[in-house]
Motif scaffolding. Structure first.
Motif, short mmCIF file in Angstrom:
data_model
loop_
_atom_site.label_atom_id
_atom_site.label_comp_id
_atom_site.label_asym_id
_atom_site.label_seq_id
_atom_site.Cartn_x
_atom_site.Cartn_y
_atom_site.Cartn_z
N VAL A 110 0.85 -1.20 0.00
CA VAL A 110 0.00 0.00 0.00
C VAL A 110 0.89 1.24 0.00
O VAL A 110 2.05 1.19 0.39
CB VAL A 110 -0.94 0.02 1.22
N LEU A 114 0.33 6.00 3.85
CA LEU A 114 -0.86 5.61 4.61
C LEU A 114 -0.51 4.79 5.85
O LEU A 114 -1.41 4.27 6.52
CB LEU A 114 -1.79 4.79 3.71
N ALA A 115 0.77 4.65 6.16
CA ALA A 115 1.21 3.76 7.24
C ALA A 115 0.59 4.09 8.59
O ALA A 115 0.48 3.22 9.45
CB ALA A 115 2.73 3.77 7.35
N THR A 118 -5.28 3.95 9.41
CA THR A 118 -5.91 2.63 9.36
C THR A 118 -6.96 2.54 8.25
O THR A 118 -6.92 1.62 7.42
CB THR A 118 -6.56 2.30 10.71
N THR A 121 -5.44 2.70 4.77
CA THR A 121 -4.73 1.47 4.42
C THR A 121 -5.71 0.38 3.99
O THR A 121 -5.49 -0.33 3.00
CB THR A 121 -3.89 0.98 5.61
N GLU A 124 -7.04 1.22 0.51
CA GLU A 124 -6.00 1.03 -0.51
C GLU A 124 -5.72 -0.46 -0.74
O GLU A 124 -5.51 -0.90 -1.88
CB GLU A 124 -4.72 1.75 -0.07
N ILE A 141 1.21 -4.65 4.10
CA ILE A 141 0.77 -3.63 5.05
C ILE A 141 1.83 -3.49 6.14
O ILE A 141 2.20 -4.49 6.76
CB ILE A 141 -0.58 -4.01 5.68
N GLY A 147 -1.39 0.02 11.54
CA GLY A 147 -1.46 -1.04 10.56
C GLY A 147 -2.04 -2.33 11.10
O GLY A 147 -2.64 -3.11 10.35
N ALA A 150 -5.64 -2.59 10.47
CA ALA A 150 -5.88 -2.76 9.03
C ALA A 150 -5.60 -4.20 8.60
O ALA A 150 -6.33 -4.76 7.77
CB ALA A 150 -4.99 -1.79 8.24
#
Length: 371
Positions: A110, A114-115, A118, A121, A124, A141, A147, A150
């Motif tokens: 991803v 976006l790390a 949540t 992620t 994506e 991820i 994360g 996610a």
């Protein structure tokens, strides 16, 4: 003659290549690695895509096509990277079929920006999975605190996940918990657990790079004696965590429902210090049911002169723990090191992604001028 990479495979290690490019796909070099050096999967990351797309002219036609379509910068990069991954998935489809999907996997990450997001992620990950459209894709991820949620949510949708940027044993435990929670939700959502696959990417060489730097500053004979030992010790203890958490009653219930364990994956296995054997993070981390994703230089070194002696992890846990304890006794803080490495790892991927955005933006502009 049986090659070292064949011996490694016979020891239960899946060899994946930590690289992908249009050149590898079109030239047949990736197929040759499958045929000759026991490669059964591929991992990618933002740095790999940046290097691939900015080297040579292999992406010129695709960039021109996207420019002619009036594609946005983000859409162009999404199309280029997912096309490479989808084509690689097709290349590895026979391996996936032969291993019931355990190997033959291709990973795509991803957007690293976006790390810490949540919801972003999760969205994506679903978008990438849908676009690639192949059963043998892994969505990567990062194992940030954000994360973890996610990871659970994406697995609950029946999507296979490669959890990346793991440095600490504590975070690895949290990753396994997130994985098992995701499978529990996937089961409740009606998904076939036997079709959901996952690996947990535990980074190795960067641990030694940072700790060796601190040991050099200490400068004592005792400190120097510990150089080059922390990365292997940390990974071996991760394997112990894996054995522990996949021997619980909680896991047994999932396994009975068809679930497959999340495999440990050794990442960052290229040796950074030339003083160390160039196969250090391969031959010293062999055990049944692990993945080692290697840059081609490390793969070649292993193929040419790796000394594979079977399982080099099981039974080493006391010694590994002693190594980490000795580092703490010298004032090298494990918690400080792993927190720094996670932060630096994310920063590097974000920087590579931004460089990629800038380079593709320039290429799109150039293609529009010449159209």
């Amino acid at each position: 003659m049986t090659t070292p990479t064949q011996l490694l495979s016979d020891a239960g290690v899946s060899i994946w290549l930590d690289d992908l490019s249009r050149e590898r796909l079109s030239s047949g070099s990736l197929q040759r690695l499958i045929d000759e050096k026991n490669v059964v999967g591929v991992t990618t990351n933002p740095s790999i895509f940046h290097a691939a797309i900015t080297a040579g002219h292999y992406y010129d036609a695709k960039v021109a096509e996207m420019a002619a379509q009036g594609a946005s910068l983000e859409a162009a990069i999404f199309e280029i990277t997912t096309t490479d991954v989808a084509d690689a998935c097709d290349l590895f489809a026979p391996v996936a079929a032969a291993t019931n999907g355990v190997d033959g996997r291709v990973s795509i990450e991803v957007d690293p920006r976006l790390a810490w997001d949540t919801a972003g992620t999760i969205a994506e990950a679903k978008h990438l999975h849908g676009k690639v459209g192949k059963d043998n894709v892994h969505i990567k991820i990062p194992a940030t605190v954000e994360g973890l949620q996610a990871i659970t949510a994406v697995l609950a949708e029946g999507i296979s996940v490669n959890v990346t940027l793991i440095f600490s044993l504590e975070r690895y435990r949290a990753v396994i918990n997130a994985f098992q929670s995701g499978l529990e939700q996937a089961r409740d959502n009606g998904h076939d657990l036997s079709r959901i696959h996952s690996v947990a990417s535990f980074f190795v060489s960067r641990v030694d790079t940072e700790i060796d730097k601190r040991l050099d500053k200490i400068g004592t004979e005792e400190a120097r004696a510990l150089k080059g030992k922390a990365g292997v010790a940390n990974a071996r203890l991760a394997y112990q965590v894996h054995e522990e958490l996949f021997s619980t009653e909680r896991w047994a219930v999932l396994a009975d429902a068809g679930a497959l364990p999340q495999r440990p994956l050794w990442a960052s296995t290229g040796v950074k210090d030339p003083a160390y054997p160039d196969t250090l993070y391969v031959t010293e981390l062999a055990a049944p049911g692990v993945v080692n994703t290697m840059p081609e230089k490390t793969l070649d070194a292993t193929f040419e002169h790796g000394v594979v002696t079977g399982d080099t992890i099981t039974g080493t846990y006391d010694e590994a723990r002693e190594t980490l304890n000795a580092l703490e006794a010298l004032g090298v803080s494990y918690n400080d090191v792993v927190a720094l490495l996670e932060s630096e790892g994310l920063e590097k991927f974000v920087a590579s992604w931004k460089e990629l955005l800038a380079d593709v933006e320039g290429a799109l502009a150039g293609a529009r001028k010449t159209a």
